[in-house]
Design an enzyme around this catalytic site. Structure first.
Site, PDB file in Angstrom:
ATOM      1  N   GLY A 112       0.807  -1.212   0.000  1.00  0.00           N
ATOM      2  CA  GLY A 112       0.000   0.000   0.000  1.00  0.00           C
ATOM      3  C   GLY A 112       0.840   1.261   0.000  1.00  0.00           C
ATOM      4  N   GLY A 161     -10.197  -7.534 -36.849  1.00  0.00           N
ATOM      5  CA  GLY A 161     -11.505  -6.996 -37.225  1.00  0.00           C
ATOM      6  C   GLY A 161     -12.481  -7.058 -36.061  1.00  0.00           C
ATOM      7  N   GLU A 183       2.922   1.317 -11.308  1.00  0.00           N
ATOM      8  CA  GLU A 183       4.393   1.214 -11.187  1.00  0.00           C
ATOM      9  C   GLU A 183       5.092   2.381 -11.869  1.00  0.00           C
ATOM     10  OE1 GLU A 183       6.090  -0.665  -9.478  1.00  0.00           O
ATOM     11  OE2 GLU A 183       4.851  -2.403  -8.989  1.00  0.00           O
ATOM     12  N   THR A 198       3.752   5.960 -14.136  1.00  0.00           N
ATOM     13  CA  THR A 198       3.157   6.127 -15.469  1.00  0.00           C
ATOM     14  C   THR A 198       4.264   6.337 -16.497  1.00  0.00           C
ATOM     15  OG1 THR A 198       3.032   8.527 -15.300  1.00  0.00           O
ATOM     16  CG2 THR A 198       1.152   7.308 -14.413  1.00  0.00           C
ATOM     17  N   ASP A 221       4.602   8.866 -18.253  1.00  0.00           N
ATOM     18  CA  ASP A 221       5.113  10.234 -18.044  1.00  0.00           C
ATOM     19  C   ASP A 221       6.189  10.245 -16.965  1.00  0.00           C
ATOM     20  OD1 ASP A 221       3.280  11.270 -19.878  1.00  0.00           O
ATOM     21  OD2 ASP A 221       1.754  11.617 -18.331  1.00  0.00           O
TER      22      ASP A 221
END
Ligand code: TGC
Ligand code: FAD
Length: 395
Positions: free
Chosen positions: A141, A350, A374, A376, A378
């Site tokens: 967390g 398709g 983990e 981004t 960026d």
């Protein structure tokens, strides 16, 4: 230099550049073991798990029996495999589904690594053997509703109360949150960011699953609520004293993703190649058209290039030469490449490309999480940019 006498081996579509040749026998054995497990246990079922938004918990024990949980850690029931072998396992697992690789990443690279790297001897003895066997599940967390890319702005706090600690706050988007036996929770304290091992039955600790996900559906994602959770001093990870603690765990998990993304991309390429040879349009297989061949060629190029990048980083990690900035470049490059491959493959199929009868849209949607969690794309661009220029551009 004399010219080689034997003719080069024929092209194999599933290993165009002959990268297999660069692996040791032991690495190939581990790869083949995981590939068989994924073929027999994951592939036939994962479409249904994804549709029903669940992952069977017994999978953790099966993965533990195969030695895949914390497999690159030493001792305490862990396999002590090389980084490259661990990477190959991640690749094969994610060729099945990113959710299965996530289960292994969060267990081994985040929760177990945190205990292995930053925990006391007692904590290691208590948790690691059971976690390696898949008998106890861990979660990690760090992210909060208002602190994702910038974990330093976390609001979850821990304060001392005599010998105890009182933990209060909220964590968001936590993989395995509601099914975990132990949560590794990171909190701000007067002494900097510290980590705590919270047995999930502790009073004041509750979870709520996040529903309506259209990505990583074969994975449990939860919110953790910490309402004045009282913990003994022994719950503190003694060796982690700053944000460096959780960030070091992320390096491990990101490294696994560098490889895992290749697996998702490879599965999409294989599906597109097979489909293109069977699908007849305007009287011929679409594989016989220049446009589709160009797509297949570009997908194969991306898969092979990403595999070589992952292998290079694996070898560097095994030699102790890998820096976090290298991992950022790998995660950025390989997840973006996998997304491109998945989106292209989906078009090759398709209308069939939008159903769970084929693996492609599942991988494509999963990769939208993989490119976000983990760190981004960026964030990893800024890490690489910072290393190139010497200028930190986050703030
Ligand atoms: P900054 O001031 O740069 O650094 C703070 C301290 O940490 C050290 N450090 C690192 N140490 C090890 N590994 C790294 N990659 C490190 N990056 C920084 C740094 O040297 C410093 O140490 P010290 O001893 O001086 O205190 O930190 P910042 O606040 O500017 O943030 C930097 C940034 C943006 C790169 C970092 O915060 C970041 O990586 N943000 C992204 C957060 C993120 O990735 N969260 C992931 C949560 S877990 C998850 O998503 C699980 S998904 C499930 C699955 O894996 O399947
Ligand atoms: P934000 O940080 O709010 O970013 C929003 C946008 O702004 C992004 O596009 C980002 O790239 C961009 N951005 C941010 N900073 C900058 C900047 N300086 N310059 C330019 N653009 C910027 N977390 C855990 O702790 N444990 C887990 O187990 C876990 N599991 C997850 C599972 C799933 C399925 C998902 C989707 C997420 C999980 N996460 C977990 C959380 C994940 O790590 C975060 O979502 C991620 O770090 C991004 O944080 P955010 O979502 O708050 O986005």
């Amino acid at each position: 230099m004399s010219a080689p006498t034997a003719a080069p081996p024929a092209i194999r579509p599933n290993d165009f550049l002959g990268i297999d040749h660069l692996l040791s026998d032991e690495e190939r054995d581990i790869r083949d073991l995981v590939r068989s497990f994924v073929r027999d246990r994951v592939v036939p079922n994962v479409g249904e798990w994804f549709e029903e938004a669940r992952i069977p918990l017994e999978l953790a024990r099966e993965l533990g029996q195969l030695g895949l949980l914390g497999m690159h850690l030493e001792g305490y029931g862990c396999a002590g495999a090389s980084a490259t072998a661990y990477g190959l396992a991640c690749l094969e697992l994610e060729a099945g589904d990113s959710g299965v690789r996530s289960l292994v990443s969060v267990q081994g690279s985040l929760a177990m690594y945190a205990i292995h790297r930053w925990g006391s001897e007692e904590q290691k003895q208590e948790w690691l053997p059971r976690m390696a066997a898949g008998e106890a599940i861990g979660c990690f967390g760090l992210t909060e509703p208002d602190a994702g890319s910038d974990p330093g702005s976390m609001r979850t706090r821990a304060r001392r109360d005599g010998d105890d600690w009182i933990l209060h706050g909220q964590k968001m988007w936590i993989t395995n949150g509601s099914v975990a036996d132990v949560a590794v929770v990171w909190a701000a304290t007067d002494e900097g960011v510290r980590g705590f091992l919270v047995p999930t039955g502790t009073k004041g600790y509750t979870t709520q699953d996040i529903h309506k996900k259209l990505s990583l559906r074969a994975s449990v994602t939860s919110e953790l609520l910490l309402d004045d959770v009282r913990l003994p001093a022994s719950a503190l990870l003694p060796e982690a004293t700053s944000l460096r603690g959780p960030l070091s765990c992320l390096n491990e998990a990101r490294y696994g993703i560098v490889w895992g993304a290749v697996g998702a991309a490879r599965a999409c390429l294989e599906a597109a190649l097979e489909y293109s040879q069977e699908r007849i349009v305007f009287g011929k297989p679409i594989a016989a058209t220049q446009l589709q061949q160009q797509k297949l060629a570009m997908m194969a190029l991306e898969v092979n290039r990403a595999t070589l990048l992952a292998l290079h980083l694996g070898r560097m990690k095994d030699e102790g030469l890998l820096r976090p900035e290298h991992v950022s470049m790998g995660k950025l490059g390989n997840v973006n490449a996998a997304l491109d491959v998945a989106r292209t493959a989906r078009q090759v199929l398709g209308a069939n490309g939008i159903t769970l009868e084929y693996p492609v849209i599942r991988h494509m949607n999963n990769l939208e999480s993989v490119v976000t969690y983990e760190g981004t794309a960026d964030v990893h661009s800024l890490v690489v940019g910072g290393a190139l220029t010497g200028i930190q551009a986050f703030r």
